[in-house]
Design an enzyme around this catalytic site. Structure first.
Site, mmCIF file in Angstrom:
data_model
loop_
_atom_site.group_PDB
_atom_site.id
_atom_site.type_symbol
_atom_site.label_atom_id
_atom_site.label_comp_id
_atom_site.label_asym_id
_atom_site.label_seq_id
_atom_site.Cartn_x
_atom_site.Cartn_y
_atom_site.Cartn_z
ATOM 1 N N ASP A 173 0.855 -1.173 0.000
ATOM 2 C CA ASP A 173 0.000 0.000 0.000
ATOM 3 C C ASP A 173 0.902 1.237 0.000
ATOM 4 O O ASP A 173 2.089 1.155 0.336
ATOM 5 C CB ASP A 173 -0.891 -0.035 1.253
ATOM 6 C CG ASP A 173 -1.926 1.082 1.256
ATOM 7 O OD1 ASP A 173 -2.355 1.486 0.168
ATOM 8 O OD2 ASP A 173 -2.290 1.542 2.348
ATOM 9 N N LYS A 288 -14.439 27.399 -4.159
ATOM 10 C CA LYS A 288 -13.096 26.813 -4.127
ATOM 11 C C LYS A 288 -12.034 27.808 -3.680
ATOM 12 O O LYS A 288 -10.914 27.812 -4.175
ATOM 13 C CB LYS A 288 -12.733 26.211 -5.495
ATOM 14 C CG LYS A 288 -13.560 24.988 -5.858
ATOM 15 C CD LYS A 288 -12.992 24.235 -7.037
ATOM 16 C CE LYS A 288 -13.779 22.945 -7.276
ATOM 17 N NZ LYS A 288 -13.260 22.184 -8.418
ATOM 18 N N ASP A 515 -2.904 -0.939 5.617
ATOM 19 C CA ASP A 515 -3.362 -0.429 6.904
ATOM 20 C C ASP A 515 -4.867 -0.241 6.977
ATOM 21 O O ASP A 515 -5.429 -0.122 8.051
ATOM 22 C CB ASP A 515 -2.667 0.900 7.226
ATOM 23 C CG ASP A 515 -2.934 1.966 6.166
ATOM 24 O OD1 ASP A 515 -3.521 1.622 5.118
ATOM 25 O OD2 ASP A 515 -2.569 3.132 6.382
ATOM 26 N N ASP A 519 -7.733 -3.213 2.731
ATOM 27 C CA ASP A 519 -6.587 -4.099 2.481
ATOM 28 C C ASP A 519 -6.785 -5.492 3.087
ATOM 29 O O ASP A 519 -6.008 -6.405 2.797
ATOM 30 C CB ASP A 519 -5.305 -3.496 3.073
ATOM 31 C CG ASP A 519 -4.969 -2.150 2.468
ATOM 32 O OD1 ASP A 519 -5.015 -2.045 1.224
ATOM 33 O OD2 ASP A 519 -4.668 -1.207 3.223
#
Length: 828
Positions: A173, A288, A515, A519
């Site tokens: 990852d 934004k 983590d 996963d």
């Protein structure tokens, strides 16, 4: 999300690995549920804003529910070391049973008494089985787990330690594993130049320049983030980039990165206290931008200062001037072109870029008592002065590039599998060395050709988006996995699982690091799953075999080396243990074939296997790694077994034969010295039944006659016991040399050194044990031994030196001869 939406952001990092909070809107922006902005997932957190939503899925139908179902339905696989030990046990068991049954039949055919034949079979089986192997394996794994715990690696499954040493592919990852899982300022753009955030080095920003100071001021004042521990911040008089990075912050990840940059140059709270805020327009996804109106610390200047930060393209649209060396200049076409180039360059690095601008308000109209309307601005938001850009990225951990290089030099392929965006994933992959070559699209762009025209094989690297992966079958995925350098981005939990299965399908031993909850299925399916101890979710830790307590990918390299060391040391221990099988088995074989007395009893065999050999065999688990351990290719699980034909040949036919010769030499020397029993007298002396002959005392067993000499029962018995004791002593003495030569598989003992204190203890313990067995009368009675004259200790020493010198010469030839040399066939 369907109503009352107001700047809602959610933290999807546990599902997708994205470091930044993701904005949510009522509009569907993508068919993929993980990509669209109108869906919020169960178990993720809303970090800011408001909104109402309709629940569309519950339980197992939610994203987290699907992941949980994948985890529970995924079957774990046997570890390579478990497979190897089972393979070894089957071989040894088959050999032991085959020899035992074969010679039981022979013994019965030769009309030995059934009980005698049964004892013989037991002796054969006991001699073949390395009883100390279980203890050696357990100690090796436990020792390694203890060593790794001291290096912040928690091993949940002992066998998984060796698996890491067998690993040929690591699917890692990105967020929190390869990177630090915290946004950090990477570059600043002002005065038309891009500068790095690396104080004290060439090319870094210079806070002393007016433009840079103005840019940093906007970054610090136009943000809400604060440090978590005010006392720590105020107590630190000389903050540096390194120590400030470790300080906890409260607020948006990007703003947290900005305030850390600011505080290194001037105390954040000092700056904010000197420039108090008057009004604020919070960031929202419609505008934004984020506006802060402050009083300046210049007592002579009564003007209020409007500060703006936000998406660079939106900021630039509102600017008509720019700061150049602290002076306001026209923001013309050339300057805008330079801005666009810098923006594209920073974005291409996978960095998140923010623009910054400022405007001094008219002091006659805008004072601190003015009623600023932040919903419908009643103050200027156009005609601003562009100050510059600041880019941020979740940077790689410092030790990761070196760790990746070590993995690659060890023949391990490192593949990045992340839920983050492809550009960011490629940028980090290049920084840490996972990708070094050009991808096909980069080659096509450089050559000015279509992507389809790039020849197959020209591109060693590839970056694959999850959308593309979704449409590929197994064959297509297998072709992707043929590349040397691979990045998978925007992958779902199911796709991560497919990638792991694809690597395993081509015969790789796969380690997976992760983590997040997303996963977990891949962690469980992998040959070894490695979870993060700090940032890792409880689900990922439960599915993993190993936990990195410091979340550092570099710790995996430690595990790889330790795993390879375990396999090496188990091979050495087995080679040491098996070599004594030959001198243990041959006395029983000659007992049957040549009808001679047993040179070694079953009890004495157990003394070797469970006594003298136990500690030395275990001591090899403490042996340090040989110099080339991380330069070797990962072992092939199909061909490079724990016990190979080469190891058996080395232990049995080379060292074992020399040990057996030493044993019988000492055995016959003692018989001849004690009672003048020549070897030719001994052969054929055991018939297993009573026959009469004329002797001084009448009818006696014929096996008491040796040539022309008659030996009474007691003298004969004592001579045999003393000879058997000598045989046992010879085994211990040649095992001294065997232990030393098994310290290494290729290096000389003199190169490896004798720093293993446990091995010294092993040598001392087996020597002490044989002294006790030989010279302590109570033990003589229990084990059937007798005391020996000191001269008999010299008989086997030539064989000890022969074994040591033979192996030193063999290893020298291994190191100096080419790969095709015959001696290479002896490398086990």
């Amino acid at each position: 999300i369907n109503a009352e939406y107001g700047g809602l952001k959610v933290d999807n990092s546990s599902l997708t690995g994205e470091s930044e909070p993701q904005s949510r809107t009522p509009e569907m922006t993508n068919d993929n549920p993980l990509e669209t902005k109108n869906i919020a997932f169960y178990t993720t957190f809303a970090t800011e804003g408001t909104g109402k939503a309709i629940v569309v899925n519950t339980g197992d139908r939610t994203m987290i529910g699907r992941i949980a179902r994948l985890v529970t339905s995924t079957e774990s696989v046997d570890t390579p070391i478990a497979i190897e030990i089972h393979h070894f046990i089957r071989i040894i068991s088959a050999v032991a049973i085959f020899l035992g049954v074969t010679f039981l039949i022979i013994a019965l055919i030769l009309k030995y008494a059934p009980l005698t034949a049964l004892v013989f079979v037991i002796g054969i089986i006991v001699a073949n089985v390395p009883e100390g192997l279980l203890a050696t394996v357990t100690v090796s794994l436990t020792l390694t787990a203890k060593r790794m715990a001291s290096k912040a690696v928690l091993v949940k499954n002992l066998e998984s330690v060796e698996t890491l040493g067998s690993t040929s592919t690591i699917c890692s990852d990105k967020t929190g594993t390869l990177t630090q899982n915290r946004m950090t300022v990477a570059h600043l753009y002002y005065d038309g130049e891009i500068c790095a955030n690396d104080p004290g080095t060439k090319g870094s920003y210079d806070f002393a320049t007016p433009s840079c100071a103005a840019l940093v001021r906007v970054a610090g004042l136009c943000s809400r983030a604060v440090f978590g521990d005010d006392d720590l911040v105020r107590a630190e008089k000389n903050p540096t980039k390194l120590n400030v990075q470790d300080w906890a912050t409260i607020g948006d990840a990007s703003e947290s990165a900005l305030v850390k940059l600011v505080h290194v140059n001037r105390g954040l709270y000092e700056w904010r206290d000197a420039n108090p805020a008057v009004a604020e327009v919070p960031f929202n996804s419609t505008n934004k931008y984020h506006i802060m109106i402050v009083q300046t610390e210049d007592k002579k200047d009564k003007r209020l200062l409007l500060l703006m930060k936000g998406a660079p393209e939106r900021i630039v649209q509102r600017c008509t001037t720019q700061l150049v060396n602290g002076e306001v200049k026209k923001f013309g076409a050339k300057a805008k072109k330079a801005f666009e180039t810098a923006y594209a360059e920073l974005g291409g690095k996978g960095e998140r870029v923010l623009g910054f601008a400022q405007l001094y308000l008219d002091p006659k109209k805008f004072t601190k008592k003015f009623a600023f309307d932040t919903d419908k601005p009643n103050f200027p938001v156009e005609g601003l002065t562009f100050c510059g850009l600041i880019s941020m990225i979740d940077p790689p951990r410092e030790a990761v590039p070196m760790a990746v290089r070590k993995c690659q030099s060890a023949g391990i392929q490192v593949i990045m599998v992340t839920g983050d965006h492809q550009i960011t994933a490629k940028a980090i992959a290049r920084q840490v060395g996972i990708i070094r070559s050009e991808t096909a699209d980069e080659i096509a762009e450089a050559r000015g050709i279509e992507l389809a025209d790039v020849p197959v094989g020209d591109a060693r690297a590839i970056a694959v988006h999850g959308e593309m992966l979704r449409d590929l079958d197994e064959n297509d995925l297998d072709r992707i996995l043929l590349h040397d350098e691979i990045v998978f981005a925007r992958t779902s939990p199911q796709q991560k699982l497919r990638i792991v299965e694809g690597c395993q399908r081509r015969g790789d031993v796969v380690a997976v690091t992760g983590d997040g909850v997303n996963d977990s299925p891949a962690l469980k399916k992998a040959d070894i799953g490695v979870a993060m101890g700090i940032a890792g979710s409880d689900v990922s830790k439960e599915a993993a075999d190993m936990i990195l307590m410091d979340d550092n990918f570099a710790s995996i390299v430690v595990g790889v080396e330790e795993g390879r060391l375990i396999f090496d040391n188990l091979k050495k221990s087995i080679a040491y243990t098996l070599s004594s099988n030959i001198p243990e088995i041959t006395p029983f074989l000659l007992f049957i074939v040549l009808r001679m007395p047993l040179a070694l009893t079953t009890v004495l065999i157990l003394c070797v296997d469970l006594g003298t050999d136990m500690v030395p065999a275990i001591s090899l688990a403490y042996e340090s790694a040989e110099a080339d351990i991380m330069q070797r290719r990962p072992r092939n699980a199909k061909t490079d077994k724990l016990v190979t034909s080469r190891l058996v040949c080395f232990s049995y036919l080379q060292i074992g034969v020399m040990q057996a010769l030493a044993g019988f030499f000492v055995f016959f020397v003692i018989l001849m010295s004690e009672e003048r029993m020549h070897p030719t007298y001994v052969f054929g002396s055991e018939f297993g039944q009573q026959r009469t002959a004329v002797g001084y005392s009448g009818g006696v067993p014929i096996d008491m006659w040796f040539g022309s000499s008659f030996v009474d029962t007691l003298a004969r018995s004592n001579a045999l016991r003393r000879a058997q004791t000598g045989f046992l002593l010879s085994i211990i003495q040649v095992q001294w040399a065997d232990l030393l030569i098994c310290k290494t598989r290729k290096l000389s003992v003199f190169q490896q050194g004798m720093r293993n204190s446990v091995l010294w203890f092993g040598l001392a313990s087996e020597t002490l044990l044989i002294v006790l067995l030989v010279y302590v009368p109570p033990l003589n009675n229990v084990f059937g031994t007798l005391n020996l004259a000191g001269v008999y200790w010299l008989a086997a020493l030539p064989f000890t030196w022969l074994i040591f010198m033979y192996d030193e010469v063999r290893k020298y030839l291994l190191r100096t001869r080419g790969p095709d040399a015959f001696v290479q066939k002896t490398y086990y």
